[in-house]
Scaffold this motif. Structure first.
Motif, PDB file in Angstrom:
ATOM      1  N   LEU A 103       0.839  -1.451   0.333  1.00  0.00           N
ATOM      2  CA  LEU A 103       0.245  -0.026  -0.015  1.00  0.00           C
ATOM      3  C   LEU A 103       1.133   1.035  -0.260  1.00  0.00           C
ATOM      4  O   LEU A 103       1.781   1.636   1.263  1.00  0.00           O
ATOM      5  CB  LEU A 103      -0.401  -0.094   1.045  1.00  0.00           C
ATOM      6  N   PHE A 138       0.604  -2.057  -4.900  1.00  0.00           N
ATOM      7  CA  PHE A 138       1.683  -2.458  -5.991  1.00  0.00           C
ATOM      8  C   PHE A 138       2.340  -3.910  -5.232  1.00  0.00           C
ATOM      9  O   PHE A 138       2.343  -3.574  -4.143  1.00  0.00           O
ATOM     10  CB  PHE A 138       2.954  -1.407  -6.205  1.00  0.00           C
ATOM     11  N   GLU A 149      11.643   2.480   3.733  1.00  0.00           N
ATOM     12  CA  GLU A 149      10.670   2.806   4.340  1.00  0.00           C
ATOM     13  C   GLU A 149       9.952   1.442   5.474  1.00  0.00           C
ATOM     14  O   GLU A 149       9.833   0.369   4.994  1.00  0.00           O
ATOM     15  CB  GLU A 149       9.760   2.719   3.584  1.00  0.00           C
ATOM     16  N   GLU A 200       7.581  -0.930   7.472  1.00  0.00           N
ATOM     17  CA  GLU A 200       6.248  -0.971   7.845  1.00  0.00           C
ATOM     18  C   GLU A 200       5.476  -2.193   8.341  1.00  0.00           C
ATOM     19  O   GLU A 200       6.602  -3.000   8.878  1.00  0.00           O
ATOM     20  CB  GLU A 200       6.143  -0.469   5.977  1.00  0.00           C
ATOM     21  N   ASP A 217      10.508  -1.687   3.276  1.00  0.00           N
ATOM     22  CA  ASP A 217      10.233  -1.422   1.510  1.00  0.00           C
ATOM     23  C   ASP A 217      11.315  -0.961   1.458  1.00  0.00           C
ATOM     24  O   ASP A 217      11.195   0.918   1.248  1.00  0.00           O
ATOM     25  CB  ASP A 217       8.827  -1.013   1.328  1.00  0.00           C
ATOM     26  N   LYS A 268      10.726  -0.967  -7.236  1.00  0.00           N
ATOM     27  CA  LYS A 268      10.426  -1.198  -5.650  1.00  0.00           C
ATOM     28  C   LYS A 268       9.959  -2.725  -5.560  1.00  0.00           C
ATOM     29  O   LYS A 268      10.229  -3.368  -4.598  1.00  0.00           O
ATOM     30  CB  LYS A 268       8.799  -1.164  -5.941  1.00  0.00           C
TER      31      LYS A 268
END
Ligand code: ZN
Length: 218
Positions: free
Chosen positions: A21, A43, A69, A71, A100, A121
């Protein structure tokens, strides 16, 4: 085969897909100059992107701006398709910590052209994951302190209480498009404070009640 482990069993769990998300914390959307989207932006990372605590992120040669990131990761335990938000949590079997990893320069170039983000990503080593804890050990996944440090300096320090979209509605939305299957993982978005890491850096992600995730950068 790429797998994760649960804190209460030795049997590894094979991971299918990792549905992520974007922009699920207001302060993070704003720090990147993004609007908060009116419906969730999703994604997918391939299972081949997974690494575990003690391993290293390898930044691909086409990028010079790799960001962390931290998460909350959700492990799916049973098949879910078109589930309602009020039934969604029955499909969650565990919680973990994810980082991430994102190639911000590559992502910006692709976004500008309107192209998919995958190589920014989903590259190899872009999904560090901790050991997962069983869902029944987490009383409230929407009230967990979450953070990340780089070389001992805190960079992200927030709470899952700041998520825009709650886990049940996220699962319900995802299953309108994708069947969630046992071993699939959801990454629920990152709080503010994202930034760059370089070769030799050491990241530590943490979430209350789950533990820590230690990842280097090659
Ligand atoms: Zn993210």
């Amino acid at each position: 085969m790429h797998n994760i482990t649960m804190s209460d069993t030795t049997e590894p769990i094979t991971v299918g897909k990792i549905v992520c998300l974007a922009r699920n914390y207001v302060a993070h959307a704003h720090e990147l100059g993004n609007e908060v989207p009116s419906s969730p932006v999703l994604f997918i990372k391939p299972a081949s992107s997974i690494i575990k605590t003690g391993e290293q992120v390898v930044i691909p040669p086409y990028s010079d701006d790799c960001h962390y990131e931290v998460e909350l990761a959700i492990l799916i335990g049973s098949t879910a398709k078109n589930v309602s938000a009020d039934k969604a949590m029955t499909h969650v079997s565990g919680y973990g910590i994810a980082i991430d990893m994102t190639l911000r320069d590559t992502q910006a170039q692709l976004k500008e052209k309107g192209y998919p983000w995958e190589i920014a990503k989903g590259f190899d080593t872009s999904c560090p994951l901790s050991t997962f804890v069983p869902a029944d050990q987490i009383a409230d996944p929407h009230n967990l302190k979450i953070g990340l440090s780089v070389n001992g300096e805190t960079r992200q320090d927030s709470s899952t209480a700041c998520m825009i979209r709650r886990i049940p509605e996220t699962i319900a939305f995802i299953t309108t498009a994708f069947t969630l299957e046992p071993g699939d993982i959801i990454l629920t978005g990152t709080p503010a404070g994202v930034g760059r890491v370089c070769s030799g850096d050491q990241m530590k992600g943490w979430i209350d009640g789950i533990g820590e995730l230690h990842i280097g950068v090659k």
